[in-house]
Motif scaffolding. Structure first.
Motif, short mmCIF file in Angstrom:
data_model
loop_
_atom_site.label_atom_id
_atom_site.label_comp_id
_atom_site.label_asym_id
_atom_site.label_seq_id
_atom_site.Cartn_x
_atom_site.Cartn_y
_atom_site.Cartn_z
N LEU A 166 0.84 -1.18 0.00
CA LEU A 166 0.00 0.00 0.00
C LEU A 166 0.88 1.24 0.00
CD1 LEU A 166 -2.69 -0.74 2.72
CD2 LEU A 166 -3.06 -0.62 0.29
N GLY A 167 0.37 2.28 -0.62
CA GLY A 167 1.06 3.55 -0.55
C GLY A 167 0.78 4.22 0.79
N HIS A 168 1.53 5.28 1.06
CA HIS A 168 1.35 5.99 2.32
C HIS A 168 -0.04 6.60 2.43
CE1 HIS A 168 5.46 5.52 3.59
NE2 HIS A 168 5.87 5.90 2.39
N ARG A 169 -0.54 7.14 1.33
CA ARG A 169 -1.86 7.77 1.33
C ARG A 169 -2.96 6.76 1.62
NH1 ARG A 169 -5.82 8.45 -2.49
NH2 ARG A 169 -7.12 10.28 -2.20
N ALA A 170 -2.91 5.62 0.95
CA ALA A 170 -3.94 4.59 1.15
C ALA A 170 -3.89 4.04 2.57
CB ALA A 170 -3.75 3.47 0.14
N ALA A 171 -2.70 3.83 3.10
CA ALA A 171 -2.58 3.32 4.45
C ALA A 171 -3.13 4.31 5.46
CB ALA A 171 -1.12 3.00 4.78
N PHE A 172 -2.87 5.59 5.24
CA PHE A 172 -3.36 6.63 6.15
C PHE A 172 -4.89 6.72 6.10
CE2 PHE A 172 -4.09 11.23 7.12
CZ PHE A 172 -3.74 11.15 8.47
N ILE A 173 -5.45 6.65 4.89
CA ILE A 173 -6.91 6.72 4.74
C ILE A 173 -7.56 5.50 5.40
CG2 ILE A 173 -8.76 6.56 3.03
CD1 ILE A 173 -7.03 8.38 1.24
N LEU A 174 -7.01 4.32 5.22
CA LEU A 174 -7.57 3.14 5.86
C LEU A 174 -7.43 3.19 7.37
CD1 LEU A 174 -6.47 0.35 3.37
CD2 LEU A 174 -8.77 1.26 3.74
N LEU A 175 -6.32 3.73 7.87
CA LEU A 175 -6.14 3.89 9.31
C LEU A 175 -7.21 4.81 9.88
CD1 LEU A 175 -4.51 3.56 11.96
CD2 LEU A 175 -3.21 5.57 11.23
N LEU A 176 -7.46 5.93 9.22
CA LEU A 176 -8.50 6.84 9.69
C LEU A 176 -9.87 6.19 9.64
CD1 LEU A 176 -7.31 10.18 8.06
CD2 LEU A 176 -7.18 9.54 10.47
N PHE A 178 -12.45 10.63 3.56
CA PHE A 178 -11.03 10.98 3.58
C PHE A 178 -10.40 10.78 2.21
CE2 PHE A 178 -11.54 10.16 8.22
CZ PHE A 178 -11.30 11.47 8.61
N HIS A 179 -10.89 9.86 1.41
CA HIS A 179 -10.39 9.70 0.05
C HIS A 179 -10.68 10.95 -0.77
CE1 HIS A 179 -9.51 7.99 -3.85
NE2 HIS A 179 -10.74 8.24 -4.25
N LYS A 180 -11.84 11.56 -0.53
CA LYS A 180 -12.21 12.75 -1.28
C LYS A 180 -11.44 13.99 -0.83
CE LYS A 180 -15.19 11.11 -4.10
NZ LYS A 180 -14.88 11.08 -5.52
N ILE A 181 -11.16 14.11 0.48
CA ILE A 181 -10.55 15.37 0.95
C ILE A 181 -9.03 15.33 0.98
CG2 ILE A 181 -12.58 15.98 2.29
CD1 ILE A 181 -10.92 15.37 4.81
N ILE A 182 -8.42 14.15 1.04
CA ILE A 182 -6.96 14.06 1.06
C ILE A 182 -6.49 13.85 -0.38
CG2 ILE A 182 -4.95 12.77 1.86
CD1 ILE A 182 -6.56 12.02 4.33
N SER A 183 -5.77 14.82 -0.88
CA SER A 183 -5.33 14.74 -2.28
C SER A 183 -3.99 14.07 -2.44
CB SER A 183 -5.26 16.11 -2.90
OG SER A 183 -4.40 16.94 -2.17
#
Length: 62
Positions: A10-20, A57-62
């Motif tokens: 997973l990328g950092h962005r995907a991991a962060f979104i899933l964590l949230l 979070f997928h929508k707001i984190i670019s």
């Protein structure tokens, strides 16, 4: 630092979104269980909150 040709799962962005999403779902599930006392209702509320949080979070984190 070498990663021996392996890509990360997973990328950092995907991991962060899933964590949230997991944090939001867990929080909603715990609060629902403490309020209603129903484990099934808590799981359903937590699952719904997880899906909504991941979408949000997928929508707001670019």
């Amino acid at each position: 630092m070498s990663n021996n040709g392996r890509d990360s799962l997973l990328g950092h962005r995907a991991a962060f979104i899933l964590l949230l999403g997991v944090l939001a779902g867990t929080g909603a599930g715990v609060l629902t269980f403490l309020d209603a006392g129903s484990a099934a209702g808590a799981v359903l509320a937590g699952g719904g909150a997880f899906v909504a949080a991941v979408y949000f979070f997928h929508k707001i984190i670019s």
